[in-house]
Design a protein around this motif. Structure first.
Motif, PDB file in Angstrom:
ATOM      1  N   CYS A   6       0.177 105.491  24.008  1.00  0.00           N
ATOM      2  CA  CYS A   6      -0.238 104.088  24.021  1.00  0.00           C
ATOM      3  C   CYS A   6       0.469 103.255  22.959  1.00  0.00           C
ATOM      4  CB  CYS A   6      -1.744 103.974  23.785  1.00  0.00           C
ATOM      5  SG  CYS A   6      -2.753 104.575  25.144  1.00  0.00           S
ATOM      6  N   GLY A   7       1.262 103.898  22.137  1.00  0.00           N
ATOM      7  CA  GLY A   7       1.926 103.172  21.064  1.00  0.00           C
ATOM      8  C   GLY A   7       1.150 103.165  19.768  1.00  0.00           C
ATOM      9  N   LEU A   8       0.107 103.992  19.657  1.00  0.00           N
ATOM     10  CA  LEU A   8      -0.681 104.109  18.432  1.00  0.00           C
ATOM     11  C   LEU A   8      -0.268 105.405  17.734  1.00  0.00           C
ATOM     12  CD1 LEU A   8      -4.169 103.043  19.848  1.00  0.00           C
ATOM     13  CD2 LEU A   8      -2.513 101.625  18.621  1.00  0.00           C
TER      14      LEU A   8
ATOM     15  N   ILE B 138      -9.746 101.210  20.163  1.00  0.00           N
ATOM     16  CA  ILE B 138      -8.968 102.410  20.453  1.00  0.00           C
ATOM     17  C   ILE B 138      -9.513 103.097  21.688  1.00  0.00           C
ATOM     18  CG2 ILE B 138      -8.399 104.710  19.582  1.00  0.00           C
ATOM     19  CD1 ILE B 138      -8.257 103.477  16.786  1.00  0.00           C
ATOM     20  N   ALA B 139     -10.831 103.132  21.818  1.00  0.00           N
ATOM     21  CA  ALA B 139     -11.433 103.722  23.012  1.00  0.00           C
ATOM     22  C   ALA B 139     -11.023 102.960  24.263  1.00  0.00           C
ATOM     23  CB  ALA B 139     -12.956 103.724  22.861  1.00  0.00           C
ATOM     24  N   ARG B 140     -10.883 101.647  24.160  1.00  0.00           N
ATOM     25  CA  ARG B 140     -10.453 100.831  25.309  1.00  0.00           C
ATOM     26  C   ARG B 140      -9.048 101.235  25.766  1.00  0.00           C
ATOM     27  NH1 ARG B 140     -10.610  96.298  22.983  1.00  0.00           N
ATOM     28  NH2 ARG B 140     -12.730  95.671  23.531  1.00  0.00           N
ATOM     29  N   ASP B 141      -8.146 101.419  24.817  1.00  0.00           N
ATOM     30  CA  ASP B 141      -6.791 101.844  25.162  1.00  0.00           C
ATOM     31  C   ASP B 141      -6.788 103.215  25.832  1.00  0.00           C
ATOM     32  OD1 ASP B 141      -5.589  99.568  24.266  1.00  0.00           O
ATOM     33  OD2 ASP B 141      -4.261 100.555  22.835  1.00  0.00           O
ATOM     34  N   LEU B 142      -7.590 104.139  25.297  1.00  0.00           N
ATOM     35  CA  LEU B 142      -7.628 105.487  25.866  1.00  0.00           C
ATOM     36  C   LEU B 142      -8.218 105.467  27.276  1.00  0.00           C
ATOM     37  CD1 LEU B 142      -8.779 107.515  22.730  1.00  0.00           C
ATOM     38  CD2 LEU B 142      -6.533 107.602  23.838  1.00  0.00           C
ATOM     39  N   ALA B 143      -9.218 104.633  27.498  1.00  0.00           N
ATOM     40  CA  ALA B 143      -9.787 104.534  28.845  1.00  0.00           C
ATOM     41  C   ALA B 143      -8.757 103.987  29.822  1.00  0.00           C
ATOM     42  CB  ALA B 143     -11.031 103.645  28.813  1.00  0.00           C
TER      43      ALA B 143
ATOM     44  N   LYS C 173      -5.655 104.395  29.563  1.00  0.00           N
ATOM     45  CA  LYS C 173      -4.670 105.469  29.716  1.00  0.00           C
ATOM     46  C   LYS C 173      -5.168 106.560  30.656  1.00  0.00           C
ATOM     47  CE  LYS C 173      -0.774 107.367  28.172  1.00  0.00           C
ATOM     48  NZ  LYS C 173       0.556 106.768  28.394  1.00  0.00           N
ATOM     49  N   GLY C 174      -6.461 106.565  30.936  1.00  0.00           N
ATOM     50  CA  GLY C 174      -7.015 107.572  31.838  1.00  0.00           C
ATOM     51  C   GLY C 174      -7.715 108.708  31.135  1.00  0.00           C
ATOM     52  N   ILE C 175      -7.940 108.573  29.810  1.00  0.00           N
ATOM     53  CA  ILE C 175      -8.621 109.621  29.046  1.00  0.00           C
ATOM     54  C   ILE C 175     -10.099 109.268  28.936  1.00  0.00           C
ATOM     55  CG2 ILE C 175      -8.623 110.926  26.886  1.00  0.00           C
ATOM     56  CD1 ILE C 175      -6.101 111.285  28.422  1.00  0.00           C
TER      57      ILE C 175
ATOM     58  N   CYS D 128       3.653  98.818  30.530  1.00  0.00           N
ATOM     59  CA  CYS D 128       4.584  99.922  30.294  1.00  0.00           C
ATOM     60  C   CYS D 128       4.044 100.910  29.265  1.00  0.00           C
ATOM     61  CB  CYS D 128       5.938  99.385  29.842  1.00  0.00           C
ATOM     62  SG  CYS D 128       6.870  98.552  31.150  1.00  0.00           S
ATOM     63  N   ARG D 129       3.412 100.413  28.214  1.00  0.00           N
ATOM     64  CA  ARG D 129       2.943 101.347  27.187  1.00  0.00           C
ATOM     65  C   ARG D 129       1.777 102.197  27.699  1.00  0.00           C
ATOM     66  NH1 ARG D 129      -1.562 100.240  24.062  1.00  0.00           N
ATOM     67  NH2 ARG D 129      -2.583  98.229  24.449  1.00  0.00           N
ATOM     68  N   ILE D 130       0.933 101.632  28.548  1.00  0.00           N
ATOM     69  CA  ILE D 130      -0.158 102.434  29.109  1.00  0.00           C
ATOM     70  C   ILE D 130       0.378 103.394  30.169  1.00  0.00           C
ATOM     71  CG2 ILE D 130      -2.323 102.348  30.399  1.00  0.00           C
ATOM     72  CD1 ILE D 130      -2.548 101.462  27.480  1.00  0.00           C
ATOM     73  N   ALA D 131       1.302 102.927  30.979  1.00  0.00           N
ATOM     74  CA  ALA D 131       1.898 103.813  31.980  1.00  0.00           C
ATOM     75  C   ALA D 131       2.697 104.923  31.314  1.00  0.00           C
ATOM     76  CB  ALA D 131       2.787 103.013  32.927  1.00  0.00           C
ATOM     77  N   GLY D 132       3.234 104.645  30.133  1.00  0.00           N
ATOM     78  CA  GLY D 132       3.995 105.653  29.396  1.00  0.00           C
ATOM     79  C   GLY D 132       5.461 105.294  29.314  1.00  0.00           C
ATOM     80  N   LEU D 133       5.917 105.001  28.107  1.00  0.00           N
ATOM     81  CA  LEU D 133       7.328 104.658  27.947  1.00  0.00           C
ATOM     82  C   LEU D 133       8.237 105.845  28.261  1.00  0.00           C
ATOM     83  CD1 LEU D 133       7.151 102.502  24.697  1.00  0.00           C
ATOM     84  CD2 LEU D 133       7.304 101.719  27.057  1.00  0.00           C
ATOM     85  N   ASP D 134       7.673 107.073  28.178  1.00  0.00           N
ATOM     86  CA  ASP D 134       8.472 108.244  28.541  1.00  0.00           C
ATOM     87  C   ASP D 134       8.815 108.250  30.027  1.00  0.00           C
ATOM     88  OD1 ASP D 134       8.390 109.104  25.965  1.00  0.00           O
ATOM     89  OD2 ASP D 134       6.726 110.510  26.261  1.00  0.00           O
TER      90      ASP D 134
END
Length: 800
Positions: free
Chosen positions: A28-30, A175-180, A182-184, A463-469
Motif C-alpha cells: 500500500c506504500g506504507l 491504516i485499517a482502511r488501507d488494508l481493507a 487491499k483485501g486484508i 495503483c498503490r492498492i492494486a500493487g505497484l509490483d
C-alpha cells in the motif's frame, strides 16, 4: 507510527497473519520499519508463585524463596525488596539467557544457600527501566502461564514510517482502511455515539485568530474520578512506547493514535473564566507539561483562559491546568489548528509532540466532533461523572472537492489495465464517494485525504492498492533513432575528469565547501561576501576560494593517521564572490610522498611539480582543451611555491590550470608536513566545442613504424624548455608526432663546459611517417630544419 496487531483488529476484521499484513502494508506504500514480537524473546519465562519468602541466614538484604513453577518447587535466592510470600512473579530457570543483563543463568550458591533460577524485574526482561523490585503480577494467573501472555506482551507491535502526505495513516483506523481496500479483511464501521449532555458547560470557548484555529469544540465533565488507567489501556500505550500517566490523559493519547485526532484535557477547576484561542503576547511565558518554560512570540496560537495562556495550540499543554489524580472536573478540548502555523511555532520553540506531528500534516476537519464524542464515551465509562453539552466556536473549513477519473487513465498514466468496476471498488473502499458517469468515475475526496488534488492522485490511489509490483515494465518509445545527449558539456567534463584522475592513481575525496576563515584567507578568500550568514559550526564559516584548501586539510588528517603517501583528488565548486558567475567547477589533485622514477635508472623518487603538471595536462586534454596551444608560464597563485609552480593558459586572460608545490608558509599554517604538490583546473574555462555535441576526431594511426632522434642544444640558462619544444615541433607539423625533454645539464659544471650562464637541454623528437618509409635524406632534412628552428627561436646551438 506504532500499533499492535490486537489494536488493529479492533477496526479490521481479519484472519491474516502478521507476515501477510506486513506485505500488504508495504504494497500500500506504507513502509514497515520493524515488527516486534516479544513472544519469542520471553518464551523461557513463565509465571511462578512464591510459596514462602524467608530471611537469608547469611545476608540481611537477601531472601530465600520457595517458588512453585510449572516444573515443580525450586529454591531461589532473591535480593528484591518486594519479594514476599504469596506473590506471583516471572520466573527464569537455570540456563536461561536474561536479555536485560546479557547473562546466562546458572545454578549457583549465594552466601552458602543454593539458588536455582531467578525472579525477574521489568528491566531484566527489557520491558522498562524499572529495576527497583521484581515483577509483581496482579490476579490469580495460573502457574506456568507464558510471561508474554501474563504481561500483555504477546501482541506483535508493528512500526510503520508514514510519509508527510498521509496524515490519515497516523491513526490506526486509517491504516485499517488501507488494508481493507487491499483485501486484508473487512473494515469495521465506526460507531460514534452522540451524547446530548446533562447540563450547560460553565466554561465557554472563543476564537480570536481564526486563521490559526478555524474550529474549537469543548465539553465539561463533572464528578469524574481520575487515577491509573485500566491494565488493557496501559498495555496498549506501553506497547507503542508511551508512558501511562492517568486515565484522562491516557484516553486522549488513545484517541490520538487510534483515529489521528489529538485532544487535550484541562483541570476545569484551574481554569479562570472562559477559554479563548488567541495570539501569544510578546514575552508571554508558558510552563509546559514537559517541565520547560517557553517564551512565546506574537503570532503563536495559545489556548488561554481569562488569566493566562494554558497551552500551546496544537502542540503541548500547560503545567498549571494539567490533570492530576485529584482532578474532579474536566474540560475536554477538540480543536482544529492550522498546519503551517503549528509547524512554524513548533520549530521556533523546538517542541516536538504527537499532537504537533499530526496537526502540521493536517488532521481530518470533519472528525473534530466525532473525536470529542469518542473520548466522551471512554471518559464516562472509565472515569464516571456527567458530561455537559458541547460548546463550540468557529466552523470547519470547506474541503469538499471532486475529480473525474477517466476510464483509460489508470492504464495510460499508471500502466495498469484494470476494469472500471475494480477501480470503483478500490476508491470506494478508501472512502471516496464514487459515481459512475459516461466519462469515467466522479470521485468526491474524503475529508481525511488532504493530499488528493487531481486525477493523477486518483490514479496513484488505484495503483498503490492494486500493487505497484503488478505494473508491467514498458519501454518508452524513442523519438529519434539515435538518442540525443542529455548531459551538458560541463557535466561530461566532470565525469571525464573523475575517470582520468582515478586512472592516474588518485583517490577521490569529498570535502566541505565551507572552511575556517583563517584557511580561506590563506588561499585568497576571506571576503565578506563569502562568509556564511548562519554557519553550521565555528570552523565552517566561509565558502572555499579553492578546492586545494580543503584537500590540504584532508591530506593532513590522513597523515595524522599514519598515511605518509597520500594521493587525493576532488571535483567540485570554488567561490570567488557571491554572484552567479563567481562559482566555478574545478578539478583538483594533491600528491605527497614517493612515486616511481621517470627514466631508465629506476627506483622511487619524491613527487615534484612536474607530477602535478602531468595530472593537470591529463585532465585538460581529456576534457577537450587544446593542450598543444597552451602557454606554460612560471606564474601561479600565492599559495604555490614561487620557484616550483606554473600556470597553463590560453592567452594572458584565460588561465585553465595551476600546478606546483604548495608554499611552505601555507603548510606551516595548516600544520601539514610537506612537500605537497598539487594542481587545480577550472573546467568551465575550457573552450566549448566548436560544434554542439561534437565527438572526438576519428582515430588516425599510421601503419609505418615511428622513429626517434635526439638533439642536445646549448642555450642560455634563462631559456624555457617549452620554447625549445615548440620550436622543434614547428619544424614539420605533419611529420613530427611528439617532442619531449629527457635531459638537463646545468650548474657549475655546465658553466665550465659551455660558459657562464649556459645550460644543455636534450630533447627526443618522434617522427611518424604516413605515406612511405623515410630515407636517410628525409631524416637529415627534417633534422636540419629542427636545428635551424631551435637556433632561430632560442639563439642556442647544437651541442657538439
Amino acid at each position: 507510527m506504532k500499533f499492535t496487531l490486537g489494536w488493529l483488529k479492533d477496526y479490521l476484521e481479519t484472519d491474516a497473519s502478521v507476515e501477510e499484513i506486513v506485505d500488504a502494508l508495504i504494497g500500500c506504500g506504507l513502509e514497515v520499519e520493524s515488527v516486534t514480537d516479544m513472544t519469542g524473546a520471553l518464551a523461557p519465562f513463565t509465571v511462578a508463585y512464591v510459596l514462602e519468602a524467608r530471611q537469608h541466614p547469611n545476608a540481611d538484604r537477601l531472601r530465600v524463596c520457595d517458588v512453585e513453577t510449572a516444573e515443580g518447587v525450586v529454591q531461589v535466592v532473591c535480593g528484591a525488596p518486594n519479594a514476599r510470600t504469596g506473590m506471583r512473579g516471572v520466573f527464569a530457570p537455570s540456563g536461561t539467557h536474561i536479555p536485560g543483563t546479557g547473562i546466562d543463568l546458572k545454578k549457583a550458591e549465594i552466601r552458602g544457600v543454593e539458588s536455582n533460577g531467578m525472579l525477574c524485574s521489568e528491566r531484566e526482561l527489557l520491558i522498562s527501566e524499572d529495576h527497583e523490585g521484581i515483577i509483581d503480577l496482579e490476579g490469580d494467573i495460573p502457574v506456568g502461564t507464558p510471561a508474554a501472555t501474563a504481561l500483555g506482551l504477546d501482541d506483535p507491535v508493528i512500526d510503520v514510517a508514514i510519509t508527510p502526505n498521509r496524515p490519515d495513516a497516523l491513526g490506526i483506523y486509517g491504516i485499517a482502511r488501507d488494508l481493507a481496500a487491499k483485501g486484508i479483511g473487512t473494515l469495521k464501521l465506526l460507531d460514534v455515539p452522540e451524547y446530548e449532555g446533562r447540563f450547560a458547560s460553565p466554561i465557554g470557548v472563543g476564537i480570536d485568530v481564526p486563521e490559526s484555529c478555524p474550529l474549537f469544540l469543548g465539553r465539561y465533565f463533572r464528578g469524574v474520578k481520575n487515577g491509573p488507567s485500566p491494565a488493557w489501556l496501559q498495555q496498549r500505550l506501553r506497547a507503542i512506547g508511551l508512558r501511562p500517566i492517568s486515565t484522562l490523559v491516557d484516553i486522549t493519547n488513545y484517541i490520538t493514535f487510534a483515529y489521528a485526532r489529538p485532544l487535550h484535557v484541562f483541570d476545569a477547576d484551574k481554569v479562570a473564566g472562559n477559554i479563548t484561542v488567541r495570539s501569544a503576547r510578546d514575552g508571554e511565558a508558558l510552563l509546559a507539561l514537559d517541565g520547560r518554560t517557553y517564551t512565546l512570540q506574537p503570532g503563536m496560537a495559545v489556548v488561554a483562559d481569562d488569566r493566562e495562556a494554558e497551552s500551546l495550540g496544537g502542540i503541548i499543554g500547560g503545567e498549571h491546568s494539567g490533570c492530576t489524580e485529584e482532578t474532579v472536573n474536566v474540560f475536554l478540548e477538540a480543536a482544529l489548528f492550522d498546519p503551517v502555523r503549528t509547524a512554524l511555532t513548533g520549530r521556533l520553540l523546538g517542541v516536538q509532540s504527537d499532537a504537533r506531528y499530526r496537526f502540521e500534516r493536517g488532521v481530518d476537519p470533519l472528525f473534530v466532533r466525532d473525536g470529542i464524542e469518542l473520548a466522551t464515551a471512554m471518559i464516562l465509562e472509565l472515569c464516571g461523572g456527567e458530561a455537559s453539552e458541547i460548546v463550540s466556536a468557529g466552523e470547519p473549513p470547506d474541503t469538499a472537492r471532486s475529480f473525474t477519473l477517466r476510464k483509460d487513465r489508470v492504464r495510460t498514466l499508471g500502466g495498469l489495465d484494470m476494469d472500471l468496476a475494480e477501480q470503483k471498488r478500490i476508491l470506494h473502499a478508501l472512502g471516496f464517494a464514487v459515481t459512475e458517469t459516461g466519462d469515467g468515475l466522479d470521485c468526491a475526496v474524503p475529508s481525511w485525504r488532504p493530499d488528493v488534488h487531481g486525477e493523477a492522485d486518483l490514479v496513484e490511489e488505484v495503483c498503490r492498492i492494486a500493487g505497484l509490483d503488478n505494473v508491467p515494465f514498458t519501454a518508452m518509445p524513442r523519438a529519434h533513432a539515435v538518442a540525443r545527449p542529455v548531459l551538458t558539456t560541463g557535466q561530461r567534463r566532470v565525469r571525464t575528469a573523475r575517470r582520468v584522475l582515478a586512472a592516474r592513481g588518485l583517490n577521490e575525496a569529498v570535502t566541505w565547501s565551507f572552511l575556517p576563515a583563517r584557511d580561506a584567507e590563506l588561499f585568497g578568500g576571506g571576503q565578506a561576501e563569502l562568509k556564511l550568514a548562519n554557519p553550521i559550526s565555528s570552523e565552517l564559516t566561509d565558502m572555499r576560494p579553492s578546492i586545494l584548501a580543503t584537500l590540504a586539510a584532508a591530506v593532513g588528517r590522513n597523515m595524522a593517521r599514519g598515511f605518509d603517501e597520500v594521493r587525493l583528488f576532488e571535483i567540485g565548486p570554488a567561490y570567488a564572490g557571491d554572484r552567479p558567475g563567481d562559482e566555478t567547477v574545478r578539478a583538483a589533485g594533491m600528491r605527497r610522498g614517493m612515486t616511481v622514477a621517470r627514466h631508465w635508472d629506476g627506483g622511487r623518487r619524491p613527487v615534484d611539480a612536474f607530477d602535478a603538471k602531468a595530472d593537470a595536462l591529463a585532465v585538460l586534454e581529456a576534457c577537450g582543451a587544446p593542450v598543444d596551444n597552451l602557454q606554460i608560464v612560471a606564474e601561479a597563485p600565492s599559495w604555490f611555491h614561487p620557484g616550483r609552480s606554473g600556470t597553463l593558459r590560453l592567452g594572458p586572460k584565460n588561465p585553465l590550470a595551476w600546478f606546483g608545490e604548495i608554499h611552505p608558509r601555507i603548510l606551516d599554517a595548516l600544520d601539514v608536513k610537506g612537500p605537497l604538490v598539487a594542481f587545480e583546473a577550472n573546467l568551465g574555462a575550457i573552450p566549448e566545442p566548436r560544434t554542439k555535441g561534437a565527438t572526438r576526431a576519428a582515430l588516425d594511426l599510421s601503419d609505418l613504424m615511428p622513429l626517434t632522434r635526439d638533439f642536445a642544444f646549448v642555450v642560455d640558462a634563462a631559456v624555457e624548455a617549452d620554447k625549445v619544444i615548440r620550436a622543434a615541433r614547428g619544424a614539420d607539423k605533419q611529420l613530427i608526432a611528439d617532442v619531449s625533454v629527457f635531459d638537463l645539464f646545468e650548474g657549475a659544471d655546465a658553466d665550465a663546459a659551455f660558459g657562464a650562464g649556459k645550460k644543455s637541454l636534450a630533447i627526443a623528437v618522434t617522427l611518424q611517417p604516413r605515406e612511405r618509409t623515410l630515407t636517410e635524406e628525409d631524416i637529415e632534412a627534417v633534422s636540419r630544419r629542427i636545428v635551424a628552428q631551435v637556433e632561430k627561436a632560442t639563439g642556442g646551438t647544437l651541442r657538439g
